[in-house]
Design an enzyme around this catalytic site. Structure first.
Site, PDB file in Angstrom:
ATOM      1  NE  ARG A   1       6.035   4.405   9.920  1.00  0.00           N
ATOM      2  CZ  ARG A   1       5.101   4.312   8.979  1.00  0.00           C
ATOM      3  NH1 ARG A   1       5.019   3.226   8.234  1.00  0.00           N
ATOM      4  NH2 ARG A   1       4.247   5.301   8.797  1.00  0.00           N
TER       5      ARG A   1
ATOM      6  CG  ASP B   1      -0.218 -17.290   8.451  1.00  0.00           C
ATOM      7  OD1 ASP B   1       0.784 -17.350   9.198  1.00  0.00           O
ATOM      8  OD2 ASP B   1      -1.396 -17.262   8.887  1.00  0.00           O
TER       9      ASP B   1
ATOM     10  NE  ARG C   1       3.685   7.155   1.598  1.00  0.00           N
ATOM     11  CZ  ARG C   1       3.904   5.984   2.126  1.00  0.00           C
ATOM     12  NH1 ARG C   1       4.248   4.975   1.380  1.00  0.00           N
ATOM     13  NH2 ARG C   1       3.741   5.808   3.401  1.00  0.00           N
TER      14      ARG C   1
ATOM     15  CB  ALA D   1       1.065   0.189   6.600  1.00  0.00           C
TER      16      ALA D   1
ATOM     17  CD  GLU E   1      10.079  -7.202   6.529  1.00  0.00           C
ATOM     18  OE1 GLU E   1      10.099  -6.175   7.230  1.00  0.00           O
ATOM     19  OE2 GLU E   1       9.817  -8.336   6.991  1.00  0.00           O
TER      20      GLU E   1
ATOM     21  N   PRO F   1       0.783  -1.218   0.000  1.00  0.00           N
ATOM     22  CG  PRO F   1      -0.321  -1.204   2.061  1.00  0.00           C
ATOM     23  CD  PRO F   1       0.507  -2.053   1.168  1.00  0.00           C
ATOM     24  CG  ASN F   2      -0.428   4.342   1.099  1.00  0.00           C
ATOM     25  OD1 ASN F   2      -1.372   4.817   0.477  1.00  0.00           O
ATOM     26  ND2 ASN F   2      -0.551   3.862   2.322  1.00  0.00           N
TER      27      ASN F   2
ATOM     28  CE1 TYR G   1       8.465   5.115   2.619  1.00  0.00           C
ATOM     29  CE2 TYR G   1       7.187   7.106   2.960  1.00  0.00           C
ATOM     30  CZ  TYR G   1       7.517   5.827   3.326  1.00  0.00           C
ATOM     31  OH  TYR G   1       6.904   5.244   4.406  1.00  0.00           O
TER      32      TYR G   1
ATOM     33  CG  HIS H   1      10.954  -1.962   5.368  1.00  0.00           C
ATOM     34  ND1 HIS H   1       9.588  -1.929   5.209  1.00  0.00           N
ATOM     35  CD2 HIS H   1      11.245  -3.116   6.014  1.00  0.00           C
ATOM     36  CE1 HIS H   1       9.068  -3.012   5.754  1.00  0.00           C
ATOM     37  NE2 HIS H   1      10.053  -3.750   6.244  1.00  0.00           N
ATOM     38  CB  ILE H   2      12.254   3.076   0.823  1.00  0.00           C
ATOM     39  CG1 ILE H   2      11.818   2.267  -0.408  1.00  0.00           C
ATOM     40  CG2 ILE H   2      12.961   4.364   0.433  1.00  0.00           C
ATOM     41  CD1 ILE H   2      10.688   2.884  -1.206  1.00  0.00           C
ATOM     42  CB  SER H   3      12.253   4.845   5.629  1.00  0.00           C
ATOM     43  OG  SER H   3      11.283   3.993   6.205  1.00  0.00           O
TER      44      SER H   3
ATOM     45  CG  HIS I   1       4.683  -2.200  10.504  1.00  0.00           C
ATOM     46  ND1 HIS I   1       6.014  -2.490  10.705  1.00  0.00           N
ATOM     47  CD2 HIS I   1       4.653  -1.248   9.529  1.00  0.00           C
ATOM     48  CE1 HIS I   1       6.752  -1.739   9.903  1.00  0.00           C
ATOM     49  NE2 HIS I   1       5.947  -0.977   9.180  1.00  0.00           N
TER      50      HIS I   1
ATOM     51  NE  ARG J   1       9.103   6.399   8.716  1.00  0.00           N
ATOM     52  CZ  ARG J   1       8.268   6.077   7.747  1.00  0.00           C
ATOM     53  NH1 ARG J   1       8.544   5.105   6.910  1.00  0.00           N
ATOM     54  NH2 ARG J   1       7.128   6.733   7.611  1.00  0.00           N
TER      55      ARG J   1
ATOM     56  CG  ASN K   1       8.415  -1.724   0.830  1.00  0.00           C
ATOM     57  OD1 ASN K   1       7.679  -1.745   1.808  1.00  0.00           O
ATOM     58  ND2 ASN K   1       9.147  -0.675   0.502  1.00  0.00           N
TER      59      ASN K   1
END
Length: 139
Positions: free
Chosen positions: A108, A84, A17, A74, A95, A9-10, A22, A97-99, A77, A104, A71
């Protein structure tokens, strides 16, 4: 070799954004560069804001691809269902993550997915994806 990148998402809003977190680059532009860097690797891309669609994509490619870079945004988390799905497949999953999620908000700092993944890469900007692809190519 075939690798699937899945963004949650997003992440369709990358480059627009929260640029301070990001960056300025949209994912499609980054993907073009990534594919050029690894011309012998087939890198497919999928993005969805819908948890069930992400799960369906994991099921679809998780028994045939050489690896998955995810990625989950949200959902990282919150989603036991995505965790699963990752645990149920054969393809290794990394997995990303950009940040740096550990710099944060507290919520997170915990990943529901990490225990089902080969590894986690966070905080290297868009280069987090390259590092994951590199690991899948050279395990």
């Amino acid at each position: 070799m075939k690798i699937q990148i899945i963004n949650g998402p997003n992440l369709n809003l990358l480059g627009v954004r929260e640029k301070s977190i990001y960056g300025n680059t949209d994912f499609e532009s980054y993907l073009t560069d990534l594919r050029k860097r690894y011309p012998v690797v087939e890198i497919d891309y999928y993005q969805s804001n819908v948890e069930g669609e992400i799960i369906n994509k994991i099921h679809e490619v998780g028994f045939v691809n050489d690896g998955i870079v995810i990625n989950a945004g949200a959902y990282t988390h919150t989603s036991i269902a995505i965790a699963d799905a990752i645990a149920a497949i054969k393809s290794p999953v990394i997995e990303v993550h950009i940040s740096n999620v550990y710099k944060r908000e507290e919520f997170r700092h915990h990943s529901m997915l990490a225990a089902s993944c080969k590894g986690v890469i966070a905080g290297f900007g868009m280069d987090s994806y390259r590092l994951a692809v590199e690991n899948l190519i050279n395990p």
